[in-house]
Write an enzyme that holds these catalytic residues in place. Structure first.
Site, PDB file in Angstrom:
ATOM      1  N   VAL A 169     -31.653  26.902  17.906  1.00 43.28           N
ATOM      2  CA  VAL A 169     -31.582  26.833  16.449  1.00 43.28           C
ATOM      3  C   VAL A 169     -32.975  26.599  15.870  1.00 43.28           C
ATOM      4  CG1 VAL A 169     -30.587  25.638  14.471  1.00 43.28           C
ATOM      5  CG2 VAL A 169     -29.208  26.026  16.517  1.00 43.28           C
ATOM      6  N   ASP A 170     -33.738  25.709  16.484  1.00 42.47           N
ATOM      7  CA  ASP A 170     -35.109  25.478  16.038  1.00 42.47           C
ATOM      8  C   ASP A 170     -35.946  26.749  16.143  1.00 42.47           C
ATOM      9  OD1 ASP A 170     -35.124  22.827  15.179  1.00 42.47           O
ATOM     10  OD2 ASP A 170     -35.428  22.050  17.194  1.00 42.47           O
ATOM     11  N   VAL A 171     -35.787  27.471  17.237  1.00 39.02           N
ATOM     12  CA  VAL A 171     -36.548  28.711  17.428  1.00 39.02           C
ATOM     13  C   VAL A 171     -36.192  29.724  16.344  1.00 39.02           C
ATOM     14  CG1 VAL A 171     -36.909  30.680  18.961  1.00 39.02           C
ATOM     15  CG2 VAL A 171     -36.823  28.360  19.909  1.00 39.02           C
TER      16      VAL A 171
END
Length: 374
Positions: A169-171
């Protein structure tokens, strides 16, 4: 060294951990000058996230998203350092931050405050759940994978929900932020004015659910865990060969016919249970059993070689070392080495973007935390 596509861009990075640092590293790989603002003594949280560490004792997590940056240490609770931060922002083209909503405003570093002296500033804020009713919620990747539905469709049907093996999700949010920044810079070329770019982890994940998301929004279908099977394509999963798992990604009838021929069962392609993709999805359990019965005859590498030669998308399940070895064997040069004074070079994953005239560059290894003030 050829000039980078963004070599006239000045980026001020107040972000920590992953999404924001990934976005600014991508800009840096493309030539931008990136100044990373860190806290005294500790710096970015991920400097302490280990093991694993490299041979010099540095956390490899931090190194993953912080090359092509220069670090400065500022204590934003101190008036003098806040003044220095505003001076840096006055000369920046892009600012990226991922504090909780309202923090930068209280520090005198909010968008409206900084645009008063820098009308062209592109100001990117990355949050967990937006600046409205979700402003106070902590934005951690694992949490968003859970509440955002991703874990509900990951794992075996009769098992517990599973997270993805990387902070995906961060990526995704970091890449969406990069796209938003580039769009805002393009508009600035025409108008001279910057703007605010906002990306939240939950919305980034919902957008990245793609077909599973549209199954719900357009079809009212709530997806469920299916292990490695695909809800709309078959065979598109792992199957057991003699010694290991074989991955098949059969996307059309031609590929299915070729698969059937290679495994010595050409009649399966004419069987009315499997003649079309929709029928294969309906009868996936029967098809899987018939294929695995034949796949037991040979080791997985034999099947991979035969299937690839026949034009069937197939492979074995690699570990991380095997994945890098595969990329190396294909000439993709997955690893770059960046020199460091008096230390072994930093070995990092190459940026996947290839530009013919302004290639990505690797000018600086992830920085050590400065001992003095910025």
């Amino acid at each position: 060294m050829a000039p980078g596509a963004l070599d006239d861009l000045q980026v001020l990075d107040f972000s920590r951990v992953l999404a924001g640092p990934l976005a600014t590293m991508v800009l840096g790989d493309l030539g931008a000058t990136v100044v990373k603002v860190e806290r005294p003594g500790r710096g970015d949280d991920t400097r302490a996230w280990g093991p694993p560490y490299d041979a010099d004792g540095d956390a490899t997590y931090f190194q993953a998203v912080n090359r092509n940056k220069r670090s400065v240490v500022l204590d934003l609770q101190e008036r003098a350092d806040r003044r220095r931060a505003r001076e840096l922002a006055a000369g920046a083209d892009v600012l990226v931050e991922n504090f909780r909503p309202g923090v930068m405003d209280r520090l005198g570093l909010g968008y409206e405050q900084l645009r008063a002296t820098n009308a062209g500033l592109v100001y990117c804020s990355i949050t967990g759940f937006g600046a409205g009713r979700g402003a106070t919620l902590p934005g951690y990747d694992l949490l968003v994978q859970a509440v955002g539905g991703l874990m509900s469709i990951t794992g075996e049907p009769d098992g517990e929900p599973q997270k993805v093996g990387v902070a995906l999700v961060d990526v995704i949010a970091g890449l969406f932020a990069t796209v938003g920044i580039m769009a805002a810079l393009r508009r600035r070329e025409r108008t001279g004015h910057g703007q605010r770019v906002e990306v939240d982890l939950l919305s980034a994940l919902l957008a990245a659910l793609v077909n599973q998301g549209s199954a719900y929004t357009a079809g009212g279908v709530v997806a469920r865990r299916m292990g490695n099977a695909h809800p709309s394509i078959a065979p598109y999963e792992l199957l057991a060969a003699q010694d290991a798992e074989l991955v098949l990604a059969v996307g059309n009838d031609r590929q299915f016919a070729a698969l059937c021929a290679v495994v010595g069962a050409p009649a399966l392609a004419e069987d009315q249970r499997f003649a079309t993709n929709a029928q294969r999805v309906e009868h996936r359990g029967e098809l899987r059993a018939l294929l695995e019965e034949r796949l037991q005859a040979r080791p997985v590498d034999d099947w991979v070689n035969a299937l690839v030669e026949a034009g069937v998308p197939a492979g074995r399940v690699n570990d991380i070392a095997g994945a890098f070895a595969l990329a190396e064997s294909l000439g993709l040069e997955p690893v770059v080495e960046i020199g460091r004074d008096g230390r072994a070079p930093a070995r990092l994953t190459r940026n996947p973007i290839r530009l013919s005239e302004t290639p990505t560059t690797y000018r600086a290894a992830p920085p050590s935390l400065p001992s003095g003030e910025g």
